[in-house]
Scaffold this active site. Structure first.
Site, short mmCIF file in Angstrom:
data_model
loop_
_atom_site.label_atom_id
_atom_site.label_comp_id
_atom_site.label_asym_id
_atom_site.label_seq_id
_atom_site.Cartn_x
_atom_site.Cartn_y
_atom_site.Cartn_z
N GLY A 174 35.23 36.57 34.61
CA GLY A 174 34.03 35.89 35.10
C GLY A 174 33.36 36.75 36.17
O GLY A 174 32.74 37.75 35.85
N SER A 181 38.48 42.38 32.91
CA SER A 181 37.08 42.18 33.26
C SER A 181 36.99 41.91 34.77
O SER A 181 37.50 42.72 35.55
CB SER A 181 36.48 41.04 32.42
OG SER A 181 35.09 41.01 32.51
N TRP A 182 36.37 40.82 35.21
CA TRP A 182 36.41 40.49 36.63
C TRP A 182 37.85 40.36 37.11
O TRP A 182 38.17 40.69 38.25
CB TRP A 182 35.65 39.19 36.91
CG TRP A 182 36.11 38.51 38.18
CD1 TRP A 182 36.91 37.41 38.29
CD2 TRP A 182 35.83 38.94 39.52
NE1 TRP A 182 37.15 37.12 39.61
CE2 TRP A 182 36.49 38.04 40.39
CE3 TRP A 182 35.09 40.00 40.07
CZ2 TRP A 182 36.43 38.16 41.78
CZ3 TRP A 182 35.03 40.11 41.46
CH2 TRP A 182 35.70 39.20 42.29
N ASP A 210 33.06 48.68 24.56
CA ASP A 210 32.85 47.56 25.49
C ASP A 210 31.44 47.66 26.06
O ASP A 210 31.10 48.63 26.75
CB ASP A 210 33.90 47.63 26.61
CG ASP A 210 33.91 46.42 27.51
OD1 ASP A 210 32.87 45.75 27.62
OD2 ASP A 210 34.96 46.16 28.12
N HIS A 227 34.86 44.26 24.32
CA HIS A 227 35.29 43.81 25.64
C HIS A 227 36.44 42.81 25.63
O HIS A 227 37.32 42.85 26.49
CB HIS A 227 34.09 43.18 26.36
CG HIS A 227 34.38 42.69 27.74
ND1 HIS A 227 34.70 43.52 28.78
CD2 HIS A 227 34.42 41.42 28.25
CE1 HIS A 227 34.91 42.81 29.88
NE2 HIS A 227 34.75 41.54 29.59
#
Length: 358
Positions: free
Chosen positions: A81, A148-149, A304, A332
């Site tokens: 996120g 990711s985050w 990605d 991703h």
């Protein structure tokens, strides 16, 4: 590992003064016992054996859960996120017979309360929450896993508490630098996904398109709830439509859910407009030295679009000690087959090291 195996095999043959093919075959069988083939398949779905809520401030309470082996090696899963929350599938990257699997929903996300709240919600608040949860669960140290985050947060946490981290697995590297935000939210990725970009772009009037992050910030924090929802759906759909190498309809539909998309979009935008609450654009790269001693694997999809490979490559160059794996046929998402396989394998390698297998 294969090179090491061959070297050990050769040394054994020399030490045994062995020239027979039969003896080499026996030695090779012994090596297979020492270096078992790594599982690359997701583990079966499991349910938590305990869940709870931890009050981390006067305002925020975070959800946590544990699954797998109650006395196993602890691993904490950090979701993406920011604002994405966890899902049951996140448990499947880990061997439940070995790992004590801890999932948490970060402030404002998932089951944590208050929902989609931006107050007292910074990277350093989340780092503090992870440490509070570790102490609450009476865990001396644990493995950290984030994509990711989640990779951003995993790095920030590990840099802050390197003595509490036994190993790190990162996926879809996001260092929250200006050029990464500009690539995805200011038109770079639109060159690859123009069809997905146009609805995101068209929600914003032409005179406000100099900075889409700011334009969406205004709408996601509007006094009108429907304005917030409309902006949240557009923001979330853009990301969900670009997260896989091949379109994933189930993932795209998540953007239609107002409850999910509001937390996802509001919290992401809040972090991005505040530059991740880092003191400099290169904060994470500048502080890699503090965690170079920790066994780490970096997994990156070649195609990605959300977190393009330039970030993983920059991290790799700054951290040559970490294992760097590029999945050639993936985008991703952690749920893409090639990425999922490498993530499971990375956990298996750390498991074997901890068990003293290799």
């Amino acid at each position: 590992m294969l090179k090491l195996g061959r070297k050990k095999l050769l040394l054994r043959a020399q030490n045994l003064d062995c020239e027979s093919e039969e003896q080499l075959i026996v030695d090779q069988m012994d090596l297979k016992k020492e270096f078992p083939a790594l599982n690359t398949n997701l583990y079966p779905s499991i349910e938590p054996y305990s869940t709870g809520f931890l009050k981390v401030s006067d305002l925020h309470t975070i959800y946590w859960e544990q699954s797998g082996h109650p006395n196993g090696h602890p691993v904490v899963f950090l979701h993406g996120g920011p604002g994405g929350g966890t899902s049951p599938n996140n448990r499947r990257f880990f061997d439940p017979g070995f790992y004590r699997i801890i999932l948490l929903d970060q402030r404002g996300a998932g089951k944590s309360k208050p929902h989609a709240c931006l107050e007292e919600n910074t990277t350093w608040d989340l780092v503090g929450d992870i440490e509070r949860l570790r102490e609450h669960l009476e865990i001396p140290e644990w493995q950290v896993f984030g994509g990711s985050w989640g990779s951003t947060l995993a790095l920030a946490y590990s840099i802050s508490h390197p003595d509490k981290v036994t190993g790190i697995i990162l996926r879809g590297i996001f260092l929250l630098r200006k050029k990464e935000i500009d690539w995805f939210y200011e038109g770079g990725a639109a060159a690859i996904f123009p069809d997905a970009w146009e609805p995101f772009r068209d929600l914003i009037p032409e005179n406000e398109r100099k900075c889409f992050v700011e334009a969406y910030h205004k709408r996601l924090n509007s006094d009108d709830l429907e304005t917030q929802y409309a902006a949240a759906r557009a923001w979330t759909k853009w990301e969900m439509m670009t997260a896989h190498l091949l379109p994933n309809e189930e993932n795209i539909k998540r953007g239609d859910a107002d409850d999910f998309s509001l937390a996802f979009a509001r919290i992401e935008n809040h972090y991005f407009i505040n530059k991740g609450f880092f003191s400099s654009d290169s904060f994470l790269l500048d502080n890699v030295e503090k965690i170079k001693h920790i066994k780490t694997t970096i997994v990156q999809g070649r195609y990605d679009v959300c977190c393009p490979m330039m970030s993983a490559w920059d991290l790799h160059k700054a951290w040559l000690e970490a294992e760097f794996i590029v999945v050639p046929d993936a985008g991703h998402s952690a749920n893409e087959p090639g990425i999922a396989a490498e993530l499971v394998a990375a956990n298996e390698k750390l498991k074997n090291i901890l068990k003293g297998v290799c």
